[in-house]
Design an enzyme around this catalytic site. Sequence first.
Site, PDB file in Angstrom:
ATOM      1  N   GLY A  87       0.830  -1.208   0.000  1.00 38.10           N
ATOM      2  CA  GLY A  87       0.000   0.000   0.000  1.00 38.10           C
ATOM      3  C   GLY A  87       0.859   1.251   0.000  1.00 38.10           C
ATOM      4  O   GLY A  87       2.085   1.192   0.141  1.00 38.10           O
ATOM      5  N   LYS A 106       4.212  12.605  -2.472  1.00 38.76           N
ATOM      6  CA  LYS A 106       5.103  11.539  -1.995  1.00 38.76           C
ATOM      7  C   LYS A 106       5.980  12.104  -0.888  1.00 38.76           C
ATOM      8  O   LYS A 106       6.740  13.052  -1.115  1.00 38.76           O
ATOM      9  CB  LYS A 106       5.970  11.000  -3.141  1.00 38.76           C
ATOM     10  CG  LYS A 106       6.838   9.819  -2.701  1.00 38.76           C
ATOM     11  CD  LYS A 106       7.351   9.054  -3.892  1.00 38.76           C
ATOM     12  CE  LYS A 106       8.319   7.951  -3.491  1.00 38.76           C
ATOM     13  NZ  LYS A 106       8.829   7.239  -4.668  1.00 38.76           N
ATOM     14  N   ASP A 245       4.466  -4.241  -7.416  1.00 35.13           N
ATOM     15  CA  ASP A 245       3.792  -3.051  -6.874  1.00 35.13           C
ATOM     16  C   ASP A 245       4.321  -1.774  -7.518  1.00 35.13           C
ATOM     17  O   ASP A 245       3.765  -0.695  -7.296  1.00 35.13           O
ATOM     18  CB  ASP A 245       3.937  -2.980  -5.347  1.00 35.13           C
ATOM     19  CG  ASP A 245       5.384  -3.114  -4.903  1.00 35.13           C
ATOM     20  OD1 ASP A 245       5.943  -4.200  -5.080  1.00 35.13           O
ATOM     21  OD2 ASP A 245       5.955  -2.134  -4.406  1.00 35.13           O
TER      22      ASP A 245
END
Length: 477
Positions: A87, A106, A245
Amino acid sequence: MKLKDLKVQMPYLELEAEFHDKTDISPLKNPFLISYSPDAAEILGVEIDDEDFLTQITNGDALLEGSEPFAMCYAGHQFGHFVPRLGDGRAINLGKTENGWNLQLKGAGQTLYSRQGDGRAVLRSSIREYLMSEAMCGLHIATSRALALIGSEHDVARERWEKGAIVLRMSTSWVRFGTFEYFYNTKQFDKLEALADYVIDESYAHLKGQKDAYFLMFEELVDRTALLLAKWQGVGFNHGVMNTDNMSMAGLTIDYGPFAFLDDYDFEYICNHTDTQGRYAFGQQPAVAQWNLSMLMHALSPLISFERMQEALAKYETLYSEYYIGFMRKKLGLLVEDEDDLPMLRWLFGMMQQEGIDYNSFFRILSRYDDDGSAILAMCDLQDPMRDWLVHYSKRLEKEQTSVSERHTQMLATNPKYVLKNYMLQYAIDKADRGDFSGIFELLTLARAPFDEHVELESFAGSAPKVFKNLKLSCSS
Ligand code: AMP
Ligand code: MG
């Protein structure tokens, strides 16, 4: 439109609760704007008339109208091992603009998915991501983008104390292969379907309503990924952390970490210091992408016929090879297709590897080739093998219809004069650590127009200084 008038919508929050977690942003102490990308602002359709407001948005001190910040849940195969829940541990989504850009911070603090992490990003890695997002776009390679970079006086603990920073990233999609893997692994197949519908809406709108839409999405993703990898290999880009991911459902380059451009050509080059086995070595990338697609295929198997997906995936290698050779032909100034082109390339790469020839400089210099190979020969210690290759190349050029000047023009628009090598990024980072951001501005200029001459920044063209060649970077960021 002024940035203040930019509104966002929250379509991802319409998916069920397990897809995401609404989260508060944790602003950095004493934030300041370092740089913003005029090109990213332009595609977003906003005018940056108020830099303070841009800083506030990037630091989470202000929110755009409609924004409800959240983190996304996903899983992923990291270095081949499945991790059931990852995640967004340090990325916080702000929402989606009307023209389709998902805005994301971010480094804006912890989320439900932070695990042991602090939710932060340090200045050096943020500079790298900010510049590289724009540089990949400049090279015409599908990528997430970066609107702004802020610094701060916020202390962040890594191997040493560093300062925290935030990149305001934007992407047409942040859905990853690993997002599907999460719902497959937890056997929530109804959510797989909802996610596939979401991805089609977001990134494959032309497939909407088609009876075979899920399969067609997978098939097209195989194609997009093959094209992406062909371009990475063609331009000499080593991503470094191709975990599932970090693989985009839209076929984009995302999550810039310890990436590097090749300096001297080296098929086995590994940019990521922690990748001791070379899983993500430069030459491995196309095969790794295929393996990642096969993991996705398993995750999609409750929705789509496995056999049909296998057939689609079986085409990956051919697609990749066709895109790659097509791209390399352009780099060599060849428009006619000839069976001998791949062997000719292999011959060249063998020599480049042996001689330690800078990959991008070679093609840039070749872009002005007119039977006088002296500039190319000057790159080699042992000149005879390269002389033989150039004789062969000259003969090959005779099969082409284009004039010399047409070929030069086409090659100069295909072979960048500037790629952001690690030593250049490090130069900008070292300066920034001293409070001087001019290196970032210089590199942004090159990132935006890598095929232009930029005489004033000429020192960044050509090969890296010897001591900085083919370095490996740590994952810590
Ligand atoms: P990456 O390889 O950088 O894409 O990150 C892999 C995973 O680790 C993702 O789930 C990230 O969100 C998470 N992560 C990386 N660094 C941090 C951090 N400093 N704090 C929290 N999560 C992190
Ligand atoms: Mg990641």
